[in-house]
Design a protein around this motif. Structure first.
Motif, PDB file in Angstrom:
ATOM      1  N   ASP A 114      51.763  24.654  48.334  1.00  0.00           N
ATOM      2  CA  ASP A 114      52.339  25.422  47.233  1.00  0.00           C
ATOM      3  C   ASP A 114      52.011  26.898  47.430  1.00  0.00           C
ATOM      4  OD1 ASP A 114      53.171  26.540  44.864  1.00  0.00           O
ATOM      5  OD2 ASP A 114      52.612  24.781  43.675  1.00  0.00           O
ATOM      6  N   LEU A 115      52.920  27.631  48.052  1.00  0.00           N
ATOM      7  CA  LEU A 115      52.681  29.021  48.426  1.00  0.00           C
ATOM      8  C   LEU A 115      52.382  29.890  47.210  1.00  0.00           C
ATOM      9  CD1 LEU A 115      52.687  31.268  50.564  1.00  0.00           C
ATOM     10  CD2 LEU A 115      55.158  31.462  50.237  1.00  0.00           C
ATOM     11  N   LEU A 116      53.193  29.775  46.180  1.00  0.00           N
ATOM     12  CA  LEU A 116      53.012  30.629  45.011  1.00  0.00           C
ATOM     13  C   LEU A 116      51.684  30.350  44.320  1.00  0.00           C
ATOM     14  CD1 LEU A 116      54.215  32.838  43.274  1.00  0.00           C
ATOM     15  CD2 LEU A 116      55.315  31.074  41.880  1.00  0.00           C
ATOM     16  N   ALA A 117      51.336  29.077  44.232  1.00  0.00           N
ATOM     17  CA  ALA A 117      50.071  28.722  43.591  1.00  0.00           C
ATOM     18  C   ALA A 117      48.891  29.312  44.356  1.00  0.00           C
ATOM     19  CB  ALA A 117      49.942  27.207  43.491  1.00  0.00           C
ATOM     20  N   ASP A 118      48.956  29.217  45.679  1.00  0.00           N
ATOM     21  CA  ASP A 118      47.872  29.758  46.496  1.00  0.00           C
ATOM     22  C   ASP A 118      47.821  31.283  46.410  1.00  0.00           C
ATOM     23  OD1 ASP A 118      47.441  27.137  47.257  1.00  0.00           O
ATOM     24  OD2 ASP A 118      46.941  27.701  49.313  1.00  0.00           O
ATOM     25  N   LEU A 119      48.995  31.922  46.404  1.00  0.00           N
ATOM     26  CA  LEU A 119      49.032  33.373  46.243  1.00  0.00           C
ATOM     27  C   LEU A 119      48.428  33.789  44.909  1.00  0.00           C
ATOM     28  CD1 LEU A 119      52.560  34.354  47.630  1.00  0.00           C
ATOM     29  CD2 LEU A 119      50.358  35.234  48.438  1.00  0.00           C
ATOM     30  N   SER A 120      48.836  33.122  43.862  1.00  0.00           N
ATOM     31  CA  SER A 120      48.348  33.445  42.527  1.00  0.00           C
ATOM     32  C   SER A 120      46.832  33.262  42.447  1.00  0.00           C
ATOM     33  CB  SER A 120      49.043  32.561  41.497  1.00  0.00           C
ATOM     34  OG  SER A 120      48.552  32.832  40.201  1.00  0.00           O
ATOM     35  N   GLU A 121      46.339  32.146  42.989  1.00  0.00           N
ATOM     36  CA  GLU A 121      44.903  31.872  42.948  1.00  0.00           C
ATOM     37  C   GLU A 121      44.131  32.918  43.735  1.00  0.00           C
ATOM     38  OE1 GLU A 121      42.256  27.929  43.479  1.00  0.00           O
ATOM     39  OE2 GLU A 121      43.262  28.603  45.313  1.00  0.00           O
ATOM     40  N   PHE A 122      44.654  33.274  44.925  1.00  0.00           N
ATOM     41  CA  PHE A 122      43.952  34.244  45.773  1.00  0.00           C
ATOM     42  C   PHE A 122      43.850  35.602  45.084  1.00  0.00           C
ATOM     43  CE2 PHE A 122      44.606  37.767  48.832  1.00  0.00           C
ATOM     44  CZ  PHE A 122      43.314  37.800  49.334  1.00  0.00           C
ATOM     45  N   PHE A 123      44.979  36.106  44.600  1.00  0.00           N
ATOM     46  CA  PHE A 123      44.969  37.442  44.014  1.00  0.00           C
ATOM     47  C   PHE A 123      44.220  37.479  42.694  1.00  0.00           C
ATOM     48  CE2 PHE A 123      48.650  38.120  46.895  1.00  0.00           C
ATOM     49  CZ  PHE A 123      48.134  39.204  47.586  1.00  0.00           C
ATOM     50  N   THR A 124      44.238  36.389  41.957  1.00  0.00           N
ATOM     51  CA  THR A 124      43.473  36.336  40.710  1.00  0.00           C
ATOM     52  C   THR A 124      41.972  36.409  41.005  1.00  0.00           C
ATOM     53  OG1 THR A 124      45.169  35.023  39.603  1.00  0.00           O
ATOM     54  CG2 THR A 124      42.953  34.969  38.660  1.00  0.00           C
ATOM     55  N   ALA A 125      41.534  35.625  41.983  1.00  0.00           N
ATOM     56  CA  ALA A 125      40.112  35.635  42.342  1.00  0.00           C
ATOM     57  C   ALA A 125      39.721  36.970  42.976  1.00  0.00           C
ATOM     58  CB  ALA A 125      39.822  34.491  43.308  1.00  0.00           C
ATOM     59  N   PHE A 126      40.614  37.539  43.790  1.00  0.00           N
ATOM     60  CA  PHE A 126      40.312  38.786  44.496  1.00  0.00           C
ATOM     61  C   PHE A 126      40.235  39.972  43.539  1.00  0.00           C
ATOM     62  CE2 PHE A 126      41.345  42.371  47.345  1.00  0.00           C
ATOM     63  CZ  PHE A 126      40.398  42.155  48.333  1.00  0.00           C
ATOM     64  N   SER A 127      40.950  39.883  42.414  1.00  0.00           N
ATOM     65  CA  SER A 127      40.998  41.017  41.480  1.00  0.00           C
ATOM     66  C   SER A 127      39.621  41.379  40.948  1.00  0.00           C
ATOM     67  CB  SER A 127      41.941  40.693  40.319  1.00  0.00           C
ATOM     68  OG  SER A 127      41.455  39.598  39.559  1.00  0.00           O
ATOM     69  N   GLY A 128      38.736  40.387  40.833  1.00  0.00           N
ATOM     70  CA  GLY A 128      37.396  40.655  40.337  1.00  0.00           C
ATOM     71  C   GLY A 128      36.502  41.370  41.328  1.00  0.00           C
ATOM     72  N   MET A 129      36.971  41.520  42.557  1.00  0.00           N
ATOM     73  CA  MET A 129      36.170  42.153  43.599  1.00  0.00           C
ATOM     74  C   MET A 129      36.650  43.559  43.939  1.00  0.00           C
ATOM     75  SD  MET A 129      35.999  38.919  46.214  1.00  0.00           S
ATOM     76  CE  MET A 129      35.868  37.239  45.589  1.00  0.00           C
ATOM     77  N   ILE A 130      37.723  44.000  43.300  1.00  0.00           N
ATOM     78  CA  ILE A 130      38.365  45.260  43.664  1.00  0.00           C
ATOM     79  C   ILE A 130      37.393  46.433  43.618  1.00  0.00           C
ATOM     80  CG2 ILE A 130      40.123  46.933  43.006  1.00  0.00           C
ATOM     81  CD1 ILE A 130      41.221  44.466  44.344  1.00  0.00           C
ATOM     82  N   ASP A 131      36.668  46.583  42.515  1.00  0.00           N
ATOM     83  CA  ASP A 131      35.769  47.723  42.362  1.00  0.00           C
ATOM     84  C   ASP A 131      34.698  47.738  43.446  1.00  0.00           C
ATOM     85  OD1 ASP A 131      37.192  48.544  40.176  1.00  0.00           O
ATOM     86  OD2 ASP A 131      35.812  47.664  38.695  1.00  0.00           O
ATOM     87  N   GLY A 132      34.174  46.552  43.747  1.00  0.00           N
ATOM     88  CA  GLY A 132      33.142  46.473  44.768  1.00  0.00           C
ATOM     89  C   GLY A 132      33.651  46.870  46.149  1.00  0.00           C
TER      90      GLY A 132
END
Length: 383
Positions: A213-231
């Motif tokens: 499920d490409l969209l699901a994996d994309l959504s999960e990745f970017f959602t999790a990655f968003s919390g690391m942006i500042d770091g």
């Protein structure tokens, strides 16, 4: 010209840059060995997948963690163990380094695992790293922050464009701050809009094609990655600052041919433009002239023949020496151009050695030229 020890005096990081095939890895290892012999605790880092560095230091293999060179091997080559110096080496694994960066900036173990186990991340983590160049600097920053070593010597990744190294932190920052990432991580972004438009049939077909499920994996990745942006942003900016810090110095490694000399001149101009600290240049495999006059085959052949009483052998030797002299003149001309372009900054010439450097003994031979002043260097080269 100054010795390499004087050039890097007071520095904590030395970055050896240049095009591929000019002896960067060997020069980096030789500098690290020489400074360890002078009582420093040194680590040399490479990203070269070939085993040249490991073999030359007597190590079976290198990994993403530093390995200590056996002090007995150093002692065999006259390195005094009582000096207090240590030599360590490591080969950078770009993906492993980026995984560690993700783990460092994740909010918790669950967020870390969601990213590391995500199939999208596993496919694009290399690209996100800004290629090997950024990961090399990230590891350099990590080791410097730990304070374990007096000196770090980085053998930069082979690259057609040395600017890739200077631009790497900026490329990562641009990716993080760019619209292409922001459109995914915002709550009302592209992924959310697509998911709400009744595209179930199309996504189902896509899932059968790609196998997940490409969209699901994309959504999960970017959602999790968003919390690391500042770091990630903060880290990239700090890495950039370290490159321009007074504790960091760049050395340009090149050969005496026209092309690597031109690349060295160009890279130096970019270092100046980016306000980076330039220490000097090391030119490897240089042919020193054996005299001040051009070699004439006929005259030289006659002189050799009188000594050997073998006309055919004398002619061959004379022709070889004449050809060597032509190359030596070319080398000197190119190096003179480099010296002028560097505005008087140090240029260390390492002579063309009889044998390939493949062990600590060979590195010590290079250091006979790296760690002496110019007059002694020239005398050794032509003796």
């Amino acid at each position: 010209m100054a010795s390499i020890e004087r050039i890097i005096e007071g520095r904590e990081i030395v970055i050896c840059a240049g095009s591929g095939g000019v002896g960067k890895t060997t020069t980096s290892a030789a500098i690290a060995l020489g400074m360890a012999a002078r009582g420093y605790k040194v680590c040399v880092l490479t990203i070269d997948p070939a085993k040249r560095l490991a073999d030359s230091l007597g190590l079976k293999e290198l990994g993403n963690e530093a390995s200590k060179v056996n002090p007995k091997l150093l002692k065999e080559q006259g390195v005094d163990p009582e000096s207090g110096g240590e030599l360590w080496a490591m080969m950078l694994d770009a993906k492993e380094t980026f995984d560690a960066l993700v783990a460092r900036h994740a909010e918790d173990a669950e967020a870390r695992d969601r990213v590391l186990n995500n199939r999208i991340y596993q496919q694009i983590s290399g690209a996100l790293a800004g290629s090997q160049e950024y990961m090399a600097m990230e590891k350099l920053f990590e080791l410097h922050s730990e304070g374990r070593f007096d000196l770090l010597v980085l053998d930069t990744p082979p690259s057609r464009n040395a600017l890739d190294f200077l631009d790497a932190p900026q490329r990562l920052t641009q990716f993080i701050e760019g619209k292409s990432l922001q459109v995914f991580i915002k709550p009302t972004g592209f992924a959310a809009r697509v998911a709400s438009r009744g595209t179930g049939v199309a996504l189902s077909v896509l899932k059968r094609i790609v196998g997940f499920d490409l969209l699901a994996d994309l959504s999960e990745f970017f959602t999790a990655f968003s919390g690391m942006i500042d770091g990630f942003q903060d880290r990239a900016h700090r890495v950039t600052s370290l490159l321009a810090d007074d504790r960091t110095s760049f050395l340009i490694i090149c050969g005496p041919q026209s092309e690597p000399i031109d690349e060295a001149v160009f890279f130096h101009s970019k270092l100046v433009e980016n306000r980076m600290n330039f220490g000097g240049a090391v030119v490897n495999r240089v042919r020193y002239r054996l005299g001040s006059h051009q070699v004439k085959v006929k005259d030289l052949s006659g002189r050799i023949d009188r000594e050997l009483d073998d006309t055919a052998l004398a002619e061959r030797l004379a022709r070889n020496l004449a050809e060597y002299d032509v190359l030596a003149v070319r080398d000197q001309k190119n190096i003179d151009e480099l010296t002028r372009a560097l505005n008087g900054e140090p240029v260390i010439r390492i002579p063309y050695l009889d044998t390939d450097v493949h062990d600590i003994a060979g590195l010590c031979q290079i250091n006979e030229y790296l760690f002496v002043e110019e007059d002694e260097r020239v005398e050794k080269a032509i003796s």
